[in-house]
Scaffold this motif. Structure first.
Motif, mmCIF file in Angstrom:
data_model
loop_
_atom_site.group_PDB
_atom_site.id
_atom_site.type_symbol
_atom_site.label_atom_id
_atom_site.label_comp_id
_atom_site.label_asym_id
_atom_site.label_seq_id
_atom_site.Cartn_x
_atom_site.Cartn_y
_atom_site.Cartn_z
ATOM 1 N N ASP A 5 -6.224 22.093 20.881
ATOM 2 C CA ASP A 5 -5.742 22.402 19.534
ATOM 3 C C ASP A 5 -6.083 21.321 18.527
ATOM 4 O O ASP A 5 -5.829 21.476 17.328
ATOM 5 C CB ASP A 5 -4.216 22.601 19.542
ATOM 6 N N GLU A 8 -0.737 20.062 23.931
ATOM 7 C CA GLU A 8 -1.475 20.900 22.976
ATOM 8 C C GLU A 8 -2.122 20.033 21.903
ATOM 9 O O GLU A 8 -3.254 20.283 21.499
ATOM 10 C CB GLU A 8 -0.531 21.917 22.315
ATOM 11 N N ALA A 9 -1.414 19.011 21.440
ATOM 12 C CA ALA A 9 -1.940 18.153 20.381
ATOM 13 C C ALA A 9 -3.129 17.339 20.858
ATOM 14 O O ALA A 9 -4.074 17.110 20.107
ATOM 15 C CB ALA A 9 -0.839 17.209 19.887
ATOM 16 N N LYS A 27 5.109 20.919 15.624
ATOM 17 C CA LYS A 27 5.101 22.323 16.049
ATOM 18 C C LYS A 27 4.502 22.499 17.450
ATOM 19 O O LYS A 27 4.578 23.582 18.018
ATOM 20 C CB LYS A 27 4.264 23.168 15.081
ATOM 21 N N ARG A 28 3.877 21.458 17.966
ATOM 22 C CA ARG A 28 3.142 21.574 19.232
ATOM 23 C C ARG A 28 3.662 20.565 20.261
ATOM 24 O O ARG A 28 4.262 19.573 19.911
ATOM 25 C CB ARG A 28 1.653 21.300 18.985
ATOM 26 N N THR A 29 3.339 20.841 21.526
ATOM 27 C CA THR A 29 3.653 19.874 22.580
ATOM 28 C C THR A 29 2.591 18.781 22.553
ATOM 29 O O THR A 29 1.541 18.932 21.922
ATOM 30 C CB THR A 29 3.650 20.551 23.968
#
Length: 194
Positions: free
Chosen positions: A42, A37-38, A32-34
């Motif tokens: 996040d 972001e991971a 769900k994330r780039t």
């Protein structure tokens, strides 16, 4: 819950089942994330979500998940190669940009150096011409002074210059009458030697 654990797992390995659950859940969350972001801020939030979802799924085994930690993020091979390709392209772009800036700076330095070299050569040529002109003027003045005092010596000196320039090279061939004015000083030298 020991009874639920024994009934659902029995003598099996609960760690393998929990690892599979956490793997599946983490793939869903990271999907769900780039990547940025991971890996960045996040990450703490993702670990909290994974702990909660893993604990809910592990409850059917009679187990509670207390904590989930992410040690590393392994991307699928096709994603990894895509990421590496993009990273390589970015590094190549930066390298090309730096090379272009270096080449531009090199050209600027070479142009400046060529300009200074041309200017120095022009100044040296100008100074050389001026010094040669002064020397020629001094020589001409001295020749004029000598010529004015002894015209016979000047005539003799000019004849020696003509002899030096025309006789003595292997490629020259002179066909002259021995009684020509070109050899007049030789005749005078023979007469003086007699």
């Amino acid at each position: 819950d020991t009874k639920r654990f024994f009934v659902s797992v029995g003598a099996g390995d609960v760690n393998t089942r929990l690892a599979q659950i956490v793997n599946d859940l983490s793939r869903n969350e990271f999907g769900k994330r780039t990547v940025q972001e991971a890996v960045s801020g996040d990450r703490g939030e993702i670990m909290g979500i994974l702990r909660q979802q893993a604990s809910n799924r592990a409850a059917e085994f009679g187990v509670e998940v207390v904590d989930v930690r992410i040690k590393r993020v392994d991307l699928p091979v096709e994603v990894s190669s895509s990421v590496f390709t993009r990273m390589e392209a970015e590094r190549k772009r930066v390298a090309a940009e730096l090379r272009a800036k270096g080449a531009e700076e090199g050209e600027r330095i070479r142009a400046q150096t060529d300009k200074e070299r041309t200017l120095l050569l022009a100044q040296a040529e100008r100074d050389g011409q001026r010094i040669r002109g002064e020397g020629d003027a001094t020589a001409a003045a001295r020749y004029a002074a000598v010529i004015g005092t002894d015209t016979d010596f000047y005539d003799f000196y000019r004849s020696l210059e003509a002899y030096r320039n025309s006789i003595g090279t292997n490629r020259d061939l002179l066909v002259l009458d021995p009684d020509s004015t070109f050899f007049r000083h030789f005749d005078n030298a023979r007469a003086g030697a007699r």
